[in-house]
Motif scaffolding. Structure first.
Motif, mmCIF file in Angstrom:
data_model
loop_
_atom_site.group_PDB
_atom_site.id
_atom_site.type_symbol
_atom_site.label_atom_id
_atom_site.label_comp_id
_atom_site.label_asym_id
_atom_site.label_seq_id
_atom_site.Cartn_x
_atom_site.Cartn_y
_atom_site.Cartn_z
ATOM 1 N N VAL A 65 -48.592 53.769 -13.090
ATOM 2 C CA VAL A 65 -49.298 54.390 -12.101
ATOM 3 C C VAL A 65 -49.220 55.895 -12.182
ATOM 4 N N ALA A 66 -48.604 56.530 -12.756
ATOM 5 C CA ALA A 66 -48.557 58.153 -13.365
ATOM 6 C C ALA A 66 -49.958 58.152 -14.102
ATOM 7 N N ALA A 67 -49.962 57.086 -15.289
ATOM 8 C CA ALA A 67 -51.058 57.144 -16.030
ATOM 9 C C ALA A 67 -52.621 57.013 -15.372
ATOM 10 N N VAL A 68 -52.701 56.309 -14.392
ATOM 11 C CA VAL A 68 -53.857 56.027 -13.612
ATOM 12 C C VAL A 68 -54.193 57.286 -12.807
ATOM 13 N N THR A 69 -53.330 57.854 -12.029
ATOM 14 C CA THR A 69 -53.362 58.990 -11.068
ATOM 15 C C THR A 69 -53.098 60.395 -11.426
ATOM 16 N N GLY A 70 -52.799 60.529 -12.917
ATOM 17 C CA GLY A 70 -52.520 61.863 -13.438
ATOM 18 C C GLY A 70 -51.144 62.498 -13.214
ATOM 19 N N ASP A 71 -50.677 62.220 -12.013
ATOM 20 C CA ASP A 71 -49.239 62.845 -11.474
ATOM 21 C C ASP A 71 -48.530 62.059 -10.675
ATOM 22 N N GLY A 72 -48.796 60.912 -10.681
ATOM 23 C CA GLY A 72 -48.362 60.136 -9.508
ATOM 24 C C GLY A 72 -48.959 59.940 -8.251
ATOM 25 N N ALA A 73 -48.587 58.853 -7.369
ATOM 26 C CA ALA A 73 -49.316 58.662 -6.087
ATOM 27 C C ALA A 73 -48.765 59.778 -4.880
ATOM 28 N N HIS A 74 -49.822 60.073 -4.161
ATOM 29 C CA HIS A 74 -49.539 60.787 -2.886
ATOM 30 C C HIS A 74 -48.701 60.057 -2.099
ATOM 31 N N VAL A 75 -49.012 58.752 -1.875
ATOM 32 C CA VAL A 75 -48.513 57.838 -1.045
ATOM 33 C C VAL A 75 -48.350 56.505 -1.600
ATOM 34 N N SER A 76 -46.929 55.853 -1.301
ATOM 35 C CA SER A 76 -46.873 54.643 -2.127
ATOM 36 C C SER A 76 -46.241 53.853 -1.210
ATOM 37 N N VAL A 77 -46.588 52.652 -1.019
ATOM 38 C CA VAL A 77 -46.274 51.758 -0.100
ATOM 39 C C VAL A 77 -45.365 50.466 -0.693
ATOM 40 N N ASP A 78 -44.214 50.088 -0.259
ATOM 41 C CA ASP A 78 -43.655 48.755 -0.570
ATOM 42 C C ASP A 78 -44.186 47.850 0.491
ATOM 43 N N ALA A 79 -44.902 46.885 0.028
ATOM 44 C CA ALA A 79 -45.369 45.786 0.997
ATOM 45 C C ALA A 79 -44.704 44.545 0.750
ATOM 46 N N LEU A 80 -43.463 44.716 -0.077
ATOM 47 C CA LEU A 80 -42.869 43.349 -0.259
ATOM 48 C C LEU A 80 -41.317 43.411 0.166
ATOM 49 N N GLY A 81 -40.763 44.406 -0.079
ATOM 50 C CA GLY A 81 -39.296 44.463 0.586
ATOM 51 C C GLY A 81 -38.313 44.118 -0.665
#
Length: 355
Positions: A232-248
Motif C-alpha cells: 500500500v505504501a508503494a502505491v500511495t507514496g507514504d501510506g493511506a490517509h484512510v484505511s477500512v477493514d471491511a472483513l473483521g
C-alpha cells in the motif's frame, strides 16, 4: 406468509409459514421485493456475537437489507401511503431520543436492529413491519429497481456513512480497503466517487477484478505479497490517509492500521468472528506516536439517505453494479453457507419470495 427462520446455528434456515405482520400505530408493513444477503446475516446464522451480548436468538426471521412497497400503514402515519416504494435501514430509530434528534439515529437509545432482534423480525420474508416508519423508511425514486434498492442496504450505507460522515475524506486522498466482499466493494465505489484514490486488497481474483471495475485505482492480492502495508505504501507514496477493514479479521485489521500514513484514520466496519471474539491486538504505541485515529462505524442515519439518492440520480454512484446474483428465498441457506469459505462475490439479493 413465507419466511426464513433461524432454528439452529449453522444449520439450514427453516422456510415456513409465519403470521403476517400488522402495523403498529406509528408503523407500516412493507411487501418485500428484494432483500440483500449480507455477511452480518452470516454472523447471526453462525451464532456469533455472544462476546458482545449481541447473539441473535433462535426463532428469529433474518434479513436486514429490504426494499419494497408499503401495503399497510398505522393510524398515526400520514407521510407514507399504500403503494409507496421504500428502502428500510436495518438500524431502526424511534426518531425521538437525543441521538435521533441530533441526526444520529443509527445509534438510537431505543432503537432496534432489523432482523437481529425478536422485536424486529427480519425481511427474509414476504413482508416486514417497520416501526416509526415516518422516521425510518426512505422513499425511493420511481426509476430505481428493487435490487438496486436492496443494494443500498446495510453494507452500502455503512460504507457511505463511514467515508462521508465519520471520516474527513478529501478529494485526492488515498483510501485502502481491506476485504472486497459486498461491504468492501461498496467502500471502493464510494471512495472513488468521492474523489479518492483507492487501493483494494483481497486474496481472491474475482473480487479484485470487480473492485477495478468499480473504480479502484489499483489492487493488491494479499495472497501473493509478503507485506500488505508495504504494498500500500508503494502505491500511495507514504501510506493511506484512510484505511477500512471491511472483513473483521485480526490480520486485516492490523494491516489496515499499519498501512496508514502519519495522522491517518482507520475505520472498522467488519465484525469479528469466533477466532477474534471481538478482540484484536493493535500497535497502540505507534498509533499514539503517529497520531493515528481508530474509528468504528455502523449503519447510517435515515435522515441522511437523501445524500446517497442525489448521488444515484446524478449517476455518480451505482449500487446496482454490486449485485452479482439474484436468488429465491429457498436458496438463502446455501448462499450463507457459501460465505463460510468466502465463496460469494459482490452483493447477492433475494428477489423471489414465493419459492
Amino acid at each position: 406468509m413465507r419466511a426464513a427462520v433461524l432454528e439452529a446455528y449453522g444449520e439450514p434456515l427453516s422456510i415456513e409459514s409465519v403470521p403476517e405482520p400488522e402495523p403498529e400505530p406509528h408503523g407500516a408493513v412493507v411487501e418485500v421485493e428484494a432483500c440483500g444477503i449480507c455477511r452480518s446475516d452470516w454472523h447471526a446464522w453462525q451464532g456469533h456475537g455472544e462476546w458482545a451480548d449481541d447473539q441473535v436468538s433462535l426463532g428469529q426471521v433474518l434479513g436486514h437489507e429490504p426494499a419494497g412497497r408499503v401495503v399497510a400503514v398505522g393510524e398515526d402515519v400520514t407521510r407514507l401511503s399504500v403503494g409507496d416504494r421504500v428502502a428500510v435501514p436495518f438500524n431502526l430509530g424511534d426518531g425521538a431520543c437525543p441521538h435521533c434528534l441530533n441526526g444520529h439515529g443509527n445509534v438510537c437509545d431505543d432503537g432496534h436492529a432489523l432482523g437481529f432482534e425478536m422485536d424486529a423480525q427480519g425481511a427474509f420474508a414476504e413482508a416486514v413491519h417497520v416501526p416509526h416508519v415516518e422516521y425510518n423508511a426512505v422513499e425511493l425514486p420511481s426509476n430505481v429497481a428493487p435490487e438496486e434498492m436492496a443494494a443500498l442496504g446495510c453494507r452500502y450505507v455503512t460504507a457511505f456513512h463511514a467515508l462521508s460522515h465519520r471520516v474527513d475524506l478529501a478529494a485526492g486522498d488515498w483510501v485502502a480497503v481491506h476485504g472486497c466482499g459486498g461491504l468492501g466493494l461498496a467502500a471502493v465505489q464510494l471512495a472513488a466517487a468521492l474523489g479518492a484514490g483507492v487501493v483494494a486488497v483481497d486474496v481472491r481474483e474475482e473480487p479484485l477484478a470487480l473492485a477495478s471495475d468499480l473504480g479502484a485505482t489499483t489492487t493488491v492480492d494479499a495472497s501473493t505479497v509478503d507485506d500488505v502495508p508495504d504494498e500500500v505504501a508503494a502505491v500511495t507514496g507514504d501510506g493511506a490517509h484512510v484505511s477500512v477493514d471491511a472483513l473483521g479479521r485480526a490480520e486485516t485489521c492490523r494491516n489496515s492500521v499499519d498501512c496508514l500514513r502519519t495522522r491517518g484514520t482507520h475505520v472498522q466496519l467488519g465484525l469479528t468472528t469466533e477466532a477474534e471474539r471481538g478482540e484484536v491486538s493493535l500497535p497502540i504505541d505507534a498509533m499514539t506516536r503517529w497520531d493515528i485515529s481508530f474509528l468504528g462505524s455502523r449503519g447510517m442515519p435515515p435522515t441522511r439517505y437523501d445524500e446517497l439518492l442525489r448521488m444515484m440520480e446524478t449517476g455518480r454512484i451505482d449500487p446496482g453494479a454490486l449485485v452479482t446474483r439474484r436468488v429465491p428465498l429457498s436458496a438463502v441457506s446455501d448462499r450463507l453457507a457459501a460465505m463460510s469459505d468466502y465463496g460469494t462475490r459482490g452483493v447477492e439479493v433475494v428477489t423471489e419470495f414465493g419459492r
